[in-house]
Design a protein around this motif. Sequence first.
Motif, PDB file in Angstrom:
ATOM      1  N   VAL A  98     -24.022  41.029 -52.285  1.00  0.00           N
ATOM      2  CA  VAL A  98     -24.971  40.549 -53.271  1.00  0.00           C
ATOM      3  C   VAL A  98     -26.119  41.382 -53.585  1.00  0.00           C
ATOM      4  O   VAL A  98     -26.481  41.593 -54.647  1.00  0.00           O
ATOM      5  CB  VAL A  98     -25.765  38.952 -52.573  1.00  0.00           C
ATOM      6  CG1 VAL A  98     -26.844  38.521 -53.497  1.00  0.00           C
ATOM      7  CG2 VAL A  98     -24.367  37.946 -52.438  1.00  0.00           C
ATOM      8  N   PHE A 101     -22.998  37.863 -48.442  1.00  0.00           N
ATOM      9  CA  PHE A 101     -22.626  36.520 -48.356  1.00  0.00           C
ATOM     10  C   PHE A 101     -21.314  36.404 -48.109  1.00  0.00           C
ATOM     11  O   PHE A 101     -20.734  36.670 -49.510  1.00  0.00           O
ATOM     12  CB  PHE A 101     -23.253  35.677 -49.251  1.00  0.00           C
ATOM     13  CG  PHE A 101     -24.604  35.405 -49.028  1.00  0.00           C
ATOM     14  CD1 PHE A 101     -25.262  34.980 -48.124  1.00  0.00           C
ATOM     15  CD2 PHE A 101     -25.626  35.770 -50.151  1.00  0.00           C
ATOM     16  CE1 PHE A 101     -26.703  34.515 -47.785  1.00  0.00           C
ATOM     17  CE2 PHE A 101     -27.116  35.608 -50.039  1.00  0.00           C
ATOM     18  CZ  PHE A 101     -27.550  34.924 -48.805  1.00  0.00           C
ATOM     19  N   ASP A 102     -20.573  35.749 -47.187  1.00  0.00           N
ATOM     20  CA  ASP A 102     -19.105  35.598 -47.222  1.00  0.00           C
ATOM     21  C   ASP A 102     -18.217  36.647 -47.907  1.00  0.00           C
ATOM     22  O   ASP A 102     -17.478  36.559 -48.835  1.00  0.00           O
ATOM     23  CB  ASP A 102     -18.663  34.339 -48.262  1.00  0.00           C
ATOM     24  CG  ASP A 102     -19.845  33.257 -47.913  1.00  0.00           C
ATOM     25  OD1 ASP A 102     -20.077  33.058 -46.695  1.00  0.00           O
ATOM     26  OD2 ASP A 102     -20.017  32.345 -48.751  1.00  0.00           O
ATOM     27  N   GLU A 104     -38.059  30.644 -60.455  1.00  0.00           N
ATOM     28  CA  GLU A 104     -37.902  30.064 -61.798  1.00  0.00           C
ATOM     29  C   GLU A 104     -38.476  28.777 -61.555  1.00  0.00           C
ATOM     30  O   GLU A 104     -38.319  27.798 -61.775  1.00  0.00           O
ATOM     31  CB  GLU A 104     -36.266  29.816 -61.780  1.00  0.00           C
ATOM     32  CG  GLU A 104     -35.235  31.170 -61.793  1.00  0.00           C
ATOM     33  CD  GLU A 104     -34.013  31.005 -62.354  1.00  0.00           C
ATOM     34  OE1 GLU A 104     -34.038  30.334 -63.405  1.00  0.00           O
ATOM     35  OE2 GLU A 104     -33.084  31.592 -62.023  1.00  0.00           O
ATOM     36  N   SER A 108     -27.621  34.553 -64.334  1.00  0.00           N
ATOM     37  CA  SER A 108     -27.609  33.630 -63.429  1.00  0.00           C
ATOM     38  C   SER A 108     -26.458  34.263 -62.254  1.00  0.00           C
ATOM     39  O   SER A 108     -25.614  34.882 -62.551  1.00  0.00           O
ATOM     40  CB  SER A 108     -27.015  32.141 -63.754  1.00  0.00           C
ATOM     41  OG  SER A 108     -26.950  31.331 -62.790  1.00  0.00           O
ATOM     42  N   GLY A 109     -26.774  33.980 -60.983  1.00  0.00           N
ATOM     43  CA  GLY A 109     -25.908  34.631 -60.097  1.00  0.00           C
ATOM     44  C   GLY A 109     -25.957  36.101 -59.645  1.00  0.00           C
ATOM     45  O   GLY A 109     -25.392  36.735 -58.809  1.00  0.00           O
ATOM     46  N   CYS A 110     -27.115  36.916 -60.353  1.00  0.00           N
ATOM     47  CA  CYS A 110     -27.114  38.305 -60.203  1.00  0.00           C
ATOM     48  C   CYS A 110     -27.646  38.766 -59.090  1.00  0.00           C
ATOM     49  O   CYS A 110     -27.653  39.872 -58.731  1.00  0.00           O
ATOM     50  CB  CYS A 110     -27.519  38.731 -61.390  1.00  0.00           C
ATOM     51  SG  CYS A 110     -29.549  38.733 -61.562  1.00  0.00           S
ATOM     52  N   GLY A 111     -28.401  37.759 -58.239  1.00  0.00           N
ATOM     53  CA  GLY A 111     -28.990  38.133 -56.958  1.00  0.00           C
ATOM     54  C   GLY A 111     -30.704  38.346 -56.988  1.00  0.00           C
ATOM     55  O   GLY A 111     -30.992  39.409 -56.562  1.00  0.00           O
ATOM     56  N   LYS A 112     -31.138  37.488 -57.713  1.00  0.00           N
ATOM     57  CA  LYS A 112     -32.493  37.452 -58.142  1.00  0.00           C
ATOM     58  C   LYS A 112     -33.320  36.708 -56.854  1.00  0.00           C
ATOM     59  O   LYS A 112     -34.216  36.951 -56.373  1.00  0.00           O
ATOM     60  CB  LYS A 112     -33.058  36.925 -59.445  1.00  0.00           C
ATOM     61  CG  LYS A 112     -32.412  37.527 -60.491  1.00  0.00           C
ATOM     62  CD  LYS A 112     -32.692  36.626 -61.999  1.00  0.00           C
ATOM     63  CE  LYS A 112     -32.420  35.207 -61.727  1.00  0.00           C
ATOM     64  NZ  LYS A 112     -31.215  35.092 -62.167  1.00  0.00           N
ATOM     65  N   THR A 113     -32.803  35.752 -56.539  1.00  0.00           N
ATOM     66  CA  THR A 113     -33.362  34.783 -55.788  1.00  0.00           C
ATOM     67  C   THR A 113     -33.270  35.362 -54.085  1.00  0.00           C
ATOM     68  O   THR A 113     -34.156  35.236 -53.468  1.00  0.00           O
ATOM     69  CB  THR A 113     -32.745  33.184 -55.562  1.00  0.00           C
ATOM     70  OG1 THR A 113     -32.766  32.912 -56.739  1.00  0.00           O
ATOM     71  CG2 THR A 113     -33.243  32.499 -54.485  1.00  0.00           C
TER      72      THR A 113
HETATM   73  N1  LIG Z   1     -26.474  31.201 -48.813  1.00  0.00           N
HETATM   74  C1  LIG Z   1     -25.616  31.784 -49.353  1.00  0.00           C
HETATM   75  N2  LIG Z   1     -24.343  31.674 -49.089  1.00  0.00           N
HETATM   76  C2  LIG Z   1     -23.263  32.407 -49.728  1.00  0.00           C
HETATM   77  N3  LIG Z   1     -23.441  32.928 -50.921  1.00  0.00           N
HETATM   78  C3  LIG Z   1     -24.631  32.736 -51.510  1.00  0.00           C
HETATM   79  C4  LIG Z   1     -25.768  32.489 -50.774  1.00  0.00           C
HETATM   80  N4  LIG Z   1     -26.963  32.501 -51.507  1.00  0.00           N
HETATM   81  C5  LIG Z   1     -26.497  33.189 -52.380  1.00  0.00           C
HETATM   82  N5  LIG Z   1     -25.371  33.635 -52.443  1.00  0.00           N
HETATM   83  C6  LIG Z   1     -24.516  34.262 -53.644  1.00  0.00           C
HETATM   84  O1  LIG Z   1     -25.105  35.338 -53.919  1.00  0.00           O
HETATM   85  C7  LIG Z   1     -25.178  35.605 -55.496  1.00  0.00           C
HETATM   86  C8  LIG Z   1     -26.698  35.790 -55.781  1.00  0.00           C
HETATM   87  O2  LIG Z   1     -27.343  34.660 -55.484  1.00  0.00           O
HETATM   88  P1  LIG Z   1     -28.880  34.536 -55.914  1.00  0.00           P
HETATM   89  O3  LIG Z   1     -29.248  33.195 -55.602  1.00  0.00           O
HETATM   90  O4  LIG Z   1     -29.509  35.480 -55.568  1.00  0.00           O
HETATM   91  O5  LIG Z   1     -28.802  34.482 -57.436  1.00  0.00           O
HETATM   92  P2  LIG Z   1     -29.701  34.246 -58.583  1.00  0.00           P
HETATM   93  O6  LIG Z   1     -29.732  35.493 -59.521  1.00  0.00           O
HETATM   94  O7  LIG Z   1     -30.937  33.549 -58.008  1.00  0.00           O
HETATM   95  O8  LIG Z   1     -28.973  33.258 -59.483  1.00  0.00           O
HETATM   96  P3  LIG Z   1     -29.477  31.862 -60.312  1.00  0.00           P
HETATM   97  O9  LIG Z   1     -30.266  32.351 -61.338  1.00  0.00           O
HETATM   98  O10 LIG Z   1     -28.366  31.037 -60.667  1.00  0.00           O
HETATM   99  O11 LIG Z   1     -30.501  31.114 -59.403  1.00  0.00           O
HETATM  100  C9  LIG Z   1     -24.446  34.407 -55.905  1.00  0.00           C
HETATM  101  O12 LIG Z   1     -23.127  34.812 -56.471  1.00  0.00           O
HETATM  102  C10 LIG Z   1     -24.433  33.376 -54.800  1.00  0.00           C
HETATM  103  O13 LIG Z   1     -23.389  32.606 -55.041  1.00  0.00           O
END
Ligand SMILES: Nc1ncnc2c1ncn2[C@@H]1O[C@H](COP(=O)(O)OP(=O)(O)OP(=O)(O)O)[C@@H](O)[C@H]1O
Lengths: 273, 358
Positions: free
Chosen positions: B20, B15-16, B161, B40-45
Amino acid sequence: MNKNASRFLAGPYIIWMIGFTVIPLIMIILYCLTDGDGAFTLANVAAIATPEHRKALFLSLGLSLVSTLICLVMAYPLALILRKRNVGQGSFIVFIFILPMWMNFLLRTMAWQTLLEKNGVINGILSALHLPNLAIINTPWAIILGMVYNFLPFMVLPIYNVLIKIDDDVINAAQDLGASTAQTITKILIPLSLPGIISGINMVFVPALTTFVISNLLGGSKILLIGNVIEQEFTKGSNWHLGSGLSLVLMFFILVSMALMAKYDKEGEGTAF
Amino acid sequence: MEHPLIDLVNISKTFDNTMVLDDLCLSVKENTFVTLLGPSGCGKTTPLRIIGGFEKPDTGKVIFDGQDITNLPPNKRQLNTVFQKYALFTHMTIAENIAFGLKIKNKPKAYIDDKIKYALKLVNLDGFENRSVASLSGGQQQRIAIARAIVNEPRVLLLDEPLGALDLKLRQDMQYELIRLKNELGITFIYVTHDQEEALTMSDTIVVMNQGYIQQMGSPEQIYNEPENAFVADFIGESNIVPGTMIRDELVEIFGARFACVDKGFGVNRPVDVVIRPEDIDLVEPEKGTLTGVCTHLIFKGVHYEMEVTTPDGFEWLVHSTDMCPVGKQVGIHVDPFDIQIMNKPESEDEEAVGVNE
Ligand SMILES: Nc1ncnc2c1ncn2[C@@H]1O[C@H](COP(=O)(O)OP(=O)(O)OP(=O)(O)O)[C@@H](O)[C@H]1O
Ligand SMILES: [Mg+2]
């Protein structure tokens, strides 16, 4: 103390409203219900039933409805695209759409007059290309064009404002549950954006119904909308009583439209700005 | 060996200009409860959204039941998602929400009505058919979101979550309900959370992630008792991570003292990281301890006391025990061999960054 302070602060607005809304309204009602000698009469309201007035009213209603419909059909997909692009309020595309609204309404409409004229810009280009000329100036089509051009942003903005508040995951959820793109739009997005649609319809329909400038400039003198009739009674005809009567009839249609809006937009979500 | 239901093959996603997910591989067997766990933010979603079809990977494939579904749109996939913020349709009643997927599939009305009843019973919300979404509490909305997903009889349920917004008590209740649902329905669950306790409670398999990499994958017991690196040890529960030297198989030296352990194969005189859980440290008389120190901190935590014991080298050992040791007292530290977990030290700076720093 606090109550007095807020009353004091509200003062200027109350004076404003009384001076510029309530008193004029009362005067219109008074003019409407009296004749030239000051005697009570309902003739000014009943005058809407004369063939020429009825024709103007129906033409106004018809043209505004058609314009509103065209605006809606153009605005909804546009708002969807703007939403999908995830452009913020301050973005360039939204700016482009708001830009014409900063230009004087009269100027914008006069510009269209120049463009559409028999020997105007568009026909000049068409002639140069040996294409048939466009003859829509002084027809209802030119009025519809003017209405759509002038009022389209008022349809786009309220719809867009409701659409961007819809969470992406709501749309994802619909698709997740098997909905195609078309089903997502008809079953989820349109129902959820109804307040914006209603608000947009009102914000286009009401000014379109009452306009006389657009019909004056683009419709020539032959096409009379109810707005033109009222304007003429106040200016050339100098019959303020008849003008007031017809205004109140028009106001009735506006109130009906606003009541519908209030019914469907209880949360005030659809406000444009 | 039975083939996996879902296979993520070399998935990368940027992403950008930020990587990820980097070459992620993950297999999920049918009928298991798999949890993606990480900060948080590690790339689970992101992998969840890739499985759901809401995001396309830059490279790599998503295999579902042997078929490549990488380019299949979400509405054609045999799986359903429970979104973090519920994402209920606010213009519909509860019954209409639950019926949405079935109506799209043109199921007969009697079947749909049956399903609504059944699903509401399953999530303990009988009689809620005609309520509006706005009239429900967060926990109830969450359960409706689950009901709306499971009536479609998906083979896999993706949950992002789902309990994040609930209070502790409700969260625990829902955890048990989800486990019950999984057992009753026999659906494969892929669950995302940053709450390690939740992951340990509910999962068959935990996938610990950090910065887009899988750090460790295994059963809750494996993850907790045998963390493979300092990140996992630190993230899952509290732990003492100390530098040590592997003298030989089954013997490790920490701060000059030698502890018997059960790990082998780390070589001779190799520097390693040692993980010892606070509840595995026994405080004994100073002369009986392998190391000695002074108790410098004492907090009553309810179930146990939390103490800090500082050894002469300055390290503060975190100790959990039901026996209290007053501040200022000299104590000995004893650890049973099987409570000591040895890990390789990260080899490069890079790996260290992935490992320890979040
Ligand atoms: N659509 C998007 N555009 C730009 N960056 C994204 C996008 N989706 C996710 N990211 C970035 O990718 C990284 C991982 O995102 P992700 O949502 O997988 O994290 P996560 O582990 O689910 O976090 P959280 O626990 O906060 O939900 C983050 O740094 C986020 O900023
Ligand atoms: Mg997330």
